[in-house]
Write a protein that holds these residues in place. Structure first.
Motif, mmCIF file in Angstrom:
data_model
loop_
_atom_site.group_PDB
_atom_site.id
_atom_site.type_symbol
_atom_site.label_atom_id
_atom_site.label_comp_id
_atom_site.label_asym_id
_atom_site.label_seq_id
_atom_site.Cartn_x
_atom_site.Cartn_y
_atom_site.Cartn_z
ATOM 1 N N LEU A 1 88.188 11.467 49.240
ATOM 2 C CA LEU A 1 87.827 10.042 49.267
ATOM 3 C C LEU A 1 87.406 9.595 47.869
ATOM 4 N N TYR A 2 88.000 8.492 47.412
ATOM 5 C CA TYR A 2 87.676 7.943 46.094
ATOM 6 C C TYR A 2 87.353 6.465 46.219
ATOM 7 N N HIS A 3 86.424 6.012 45.383
ATOM 8 C CA HIS A 3 86.091 4.589 45.313
ATOM 9 C C HIS A 3 86.749 4.024 44.060
ATOM 10 N N LEU A 4 87.877 3.343 44.257
ATOM 11 C CA LEU A 4 88.727 2.962 43.134
ATOM 12 C C LEU A 4 88.100 1.894 42.236
ATOM 13 N N ALA A 5 87.135 1.166 42.722
ATOM 14 C CA ALA A 5 86.524 0.121 41.895
ATOM 15 C C ALA A 5 85.947 0.706 40.616
ATOM 16 N N ASN A 6 85.472 1.939 40.674
ATOM 17 C CA ASN A 6 84.941 2.574 39.459
ATOM 18 C C ASN A 6 85.530 3.961 39.220
ATOM 19 N N ASP A 7 86.609 4.292 39.975
ATOM 20 C CA ASP A 7 87.175 5.630 39.820
ATOM 21 C C ASP A 7 88.667 5.623 40.147
ATOM 22 N N ARG A 8 89.436 4.808 39.431
ATOM 23 C CA ARG A 8 90.882 4.862 39.648
ATOM 24 C C ARG A 8 91.496 6.125 39.041
ATOM 25 N N ALA A 9 90.708 6.834 38.240
ATOM 26 C CA ALA A 9 91.151 8.128 37.735
ATOM 27 C C ALA A 9 91.073 9.203 38.818
ATOM 28 N N GLU A 10 90.472 8.881 39.945
ATOM 29 C CA GLU A 10 90.382 9.772 41.106
ATOM 30 C C GLU A 10 89.793 11.126 40.727
ATOM 31 N N GLN A 11 88.601 11.074 40.155
ATOM 32 C CA GLN A 11 87.922 12.284 39.697
ATOM 33 C C GLN A 11 86.717 12.653 40.551
ATOM 34 N N ASN A 12 86.134 11.686 41.241
ATOM 35 C CA ASN A 12 84.885 11.916 41.957
ATOM 36 C C ASN A 12 85.121 11.807 43.464
ATOM 37 N N ASP A 13 85.403 12.936 44.071
ATOM 38 C CA ASP A 13 85.638 12.989 45.510
ATOM 39 C C ASP A 13 84.294 12.835 46.225
ATOM 40 N N VAL A 14 84.147 11.768 46.978
ATOM 41 C CA VAL A 14 82.883 11.493 47.670
ATOM 42 C C VAL A 14 83.041 11.626 49.184
ATOM 43 N N ALA A 15 84.026 12.410 49.616
ATOM 44 C CA ALA A 15 84.260 12.580 51.048
ATOM 45 C C ALA A 15 83.029 13.139 51.764
ATOM 46 N N ASP A 16 82.332 14.088 51.128
ATOM 47 C CA ASP A 16 81.168 14.689 51.768
ATOM 48 C C ASP A 16 80.034 13.690 51.957
ATOM 49 N N LYS A 17 79.996 12.654 51.119
ATOM 50 C CA LYS A 17 78.937 11.650 51.216
ATOM 51 C C LYS A 17 79.242 10.571 52.251
ATOM 52 N N HIS A 18 80.514 10.443 52.617
ATOM 53 C CA HIS A 18 80.911 9.380 53.547
ATOM 54 C C HIS A 18 81.837 9.934 54.629
ATOM 55 N N PRO A 19 81.370 10.903 55.417
ATOM 56 C CA PRO A 19 82.266 11.516 56.420
ATOM 57 C C PRO A 19 82.749 10.524 57.474
ATOM 58 N N GLU A 20 81.917 9.559 57.840
ATOM 59 C CA GLU A 20 82.341 8.592 58.857
ATOM 60 C C GLU A 20 83.461 7.704 58.338
ATOM 61 N N ARG A 21 83.363 7.309 57.087
ATOM 62 C CA ARG A 21 84.432 6.493 56.490
ATOM 63 C C ARG A 21 85.730 7.295 56.413
ATOM 64 N N VAL A 22 85.631 8.550 56.011
ATOM 65 C CA VAL A 22 86.824 9.385 55.940
ATOM 66 C C VAL A 22 87.471 9.499 57.312
ATOM 67 N N GLN A 23 86.669 9.733 58.342
ATOM 68 C CA GLN A 23 87.216 9.876 59.687
ATOM 69 C C GLN A 23 87.880 8.588 60.153
ATOM 70 N N GLN A 24 87.199 7.454 59.890
ATOM 71 C CA GLN A 24 87.760 6.163 60.308
ATOM 72 C C GLN A 24 89.070 5.892 59.599
#
Length: 549
Positions: free
Chosen positions: A499-522
């Motif tokens: 999971l990446y937040h493109l507003a500040n990470d279009r380089a796709e370097q900071n995987d935040v899947a562990d911080k937002h498991p519900e969003r990933v599942q949805q």
């Protein structure tokens, strides 16, 4: 009412009429359309997107129109062409595979009868329709709504076949493609001037093999000896100067090479070829020379394509149709990390870029071409799916030399053209188009075109919702087109999502899947929900499903 009040009323009415007349949605007449598609062009290759390559004609279109910085493709050539021509995700029209799909999908898939091309929609509305260059869609162009077509295919490369005894030394595919477009436009002006036109101008450049005219190569011969690391920094700096805030520069992934392994073919290319984007200063002089020469040929191909685009634009101006022709330019996917030898083979002793050679850009300079994004063609990271997108239409768009950050997709071109041409669709004939008209974004940089965008290609999955994006990707996929069971066997359990937040990470370097498991599942559930919808669409168009926004 006294004279002064009458005069004031007339003045107010005149100002109101002028305002309406100048409105972007009120072009003076039914517009013409010119859709220009490049092949394997990187996001930062054009000058107006940060490149050092001379592209004055594309730069002029951007200066007189709009540049989109969050416009997407499908990561591959034939799926993107299907999306452009139909307004659907390619999986909906059987032109790319997905989990659960059958053998009828992919590059050899046949579109459902309801999946018409833009030309088939426009011709009954009074348009003359033309195609020049690459097709790569099922069926022939002239059997799919085009009045005239020339696929400009004489050989596997850009020059006339080296095996032909009567080889034409003056033939170069990019020039031939543009010339066919010019011939069509000249004939249109002479015989069909009372009709509007739609022209699909699809260049093969700068797709491999890297073939270019000697005089074009000479302009870039010594340009790239500083290497891909330096070029990426240089292009990123230029993007900042252009006001393009597209995020930080992604680091090069040294372990990621070509998406398909052809060791025997790569051996033919000699000691200068490498399959991994190693640090430039670790390469031998021989390897540096070989890689820099390949990038020079790539640049020459882009340069020549721009020159030929300039000739087509000059023809529009000569016809008096430049102002009222809606022009867009994009690439079918990001720059390619592929390395292979096809066609008539590779002669190591021949001059690089000539007809007897077969060179590919490879992962090093492909990373530079896709600056500042991550990865390449075939992957659904930003480097594979982010395309330059330029729109120019003086009679219909007020805004000039402006950036647009509205997310859009190749599926939007068809509905945009049909909207501007005022062609109404019979949506009972098949599923509603997944694409949306881009017209609201012409004047409104905050207009929402899509709430979400869906991606899949060869085991690479992604979904973008707002500024959030999930990705599941394979690095090694040897010959996936030969494994029909691949897509069918993929399941929901395969989804190891990032999971990446493109507003500040279009380089796709900071995987935040562990911080937002519900969003990933949805989002993962939504990916599969859309997969299910597209599978139904592709199987039976008589029961339209809900539009994917």
């Amino acid at each position: 009412m006294n004279f002064r009040n009458v005069r004031n009323l007339v003045w107010v009415m005149a100002v109101a009429w002028m305002s309406v007349a100048c409105n972007s949605s009120m072009a003076s007449e039914q517009p013409n359309f010119l859709v220009i598609l490049a092949d394997d062009l990187g996001f930062s290759d054009p000058g107006c997107y940060g490149g050092e390559i001379a592209t004055p004609n594309l730069d002029a279109l951007a200066a007189g129109g709009l540049r989109y910085t969050q416009f997407y493709n499908t990561a591959r050539c034939w799926p993107t062409r299907a999306a452009v021509m139909t307004g659907y995700y390619p999986q909906q029209v059987r032109r790319d595979s997905m989990p659960g799909a059958t053998r009828q999908y992919g590059g050899g898939g046949k579109r459902p009868d309801w999946a018409q091309t833009l030309a088939e929609y426009l011709r009954p509305a009074g348009y003359r329709t033309y195609h020049s260059g690459k097709w790569h869609i099922d069926g022939k162009p002239t059997d799919n709504g085009f009045d005239l077509s020339d696929e400009a295919t004489r050989s596997p490369g850009f020059f006339d076949s080296i095996r032909k005894k009567n080889r034409d030394p003056k033939f170069y595919r990019t020039t031939a493609t543009a010339q066919h477009a010019i011939d069509c436009l000249q004939e249109h002006a002479e015989e069909h001037a009372d009709q509007p036109f739609f022209h699909f101008l699809a260049f093969h450049a700068p797709h491999f093999p890297l073939h270019a005219l000697p005089e074009d190569i000479e302009r870039y011969r010594d340009r790239y000896f500083a290497g891909w690391d330096a070029l990426r920094e240089e292009r990123k700096h230029r993007q900042r100067e252009l006001g393009m805030d597209v995020g930080p520069l992604s680091p090069i992934e040294q372990e990621v090479g070509p998406p398909y392994a052809f060791p025997d073919q790569i051996e033919v290319l000699g000691e200068g070829e490498i399959t991994r984007p190693l640090p430039w200063d670790e390469l031998t002089k021989e390897k540096q020379q070989f890689q820099a020469t390949k990038m020079a040929i790539h640049a020459a191909m882009v340069d020549r394509m721009d020159q030929e685009i300039g000739r087509v634009l000059a023809q529009l101006k000569e016809m008096g149709q430049f102002e009222n022709t809606w022009i867009c330019f994009l690439s079918d996917n990001g720059a390619s990390a592929e390395i292979m030898v096809r066609g008539e083979g590779h002669d190591p002793s021949a001059s690089p870029g000539s007809a007897a050679t077969y060179l590919c850009l490879g992962p090093g300079f492909s990373s530079a071409a896709n600056t500042p994004f991550r990865r390449h063609k075939t992957w659904v990271h930003e480097g594979g799916i982010s395309t330059p997108f330029i729109v120019h239409w003086p009679e219909g768009i007020r805004s000039k030399n402006e950036l647009r950050t509205n997310p859009g997709h190749a599926i939007d071109i068809a509905p945009t053209v049909l909207d501007l041409a005022r062609v109404e669709l019979d949506e009972t004939a098949g599923p509603p188009m997944s694409g949306q008209s881009l017209k609201p974004s012409f004047d409104d940089s905050d207009a929402t075109i899509h709430d979400e965008l869906w991606f899949y290609h060869e085991g690479n999955w992604a979904l973008r919702q707002g500024d959030w994006k999930i990705i599941h990707s394979n690095i090694s996929r040897p010959f996936p087109w030969l494994r029909s069971e691949t897509a069918a066997n993929e399941s929901k359990e395969d989804g190891d999502w990032q999971l990446y937040h493109l507003a500040n990470d279009r380089a796709e370097q900071n995987d935040v899947a562990d911080k937002h498991p519900e969003r990933v599942q949805q989002m993962a559930d939504r990916w599969w929900e859309l997969r299910d919808q597209f599978l139904r669409d592709s199987m039976d168009g008589s029961n339209p499903s809900k539009r994917a926004n």
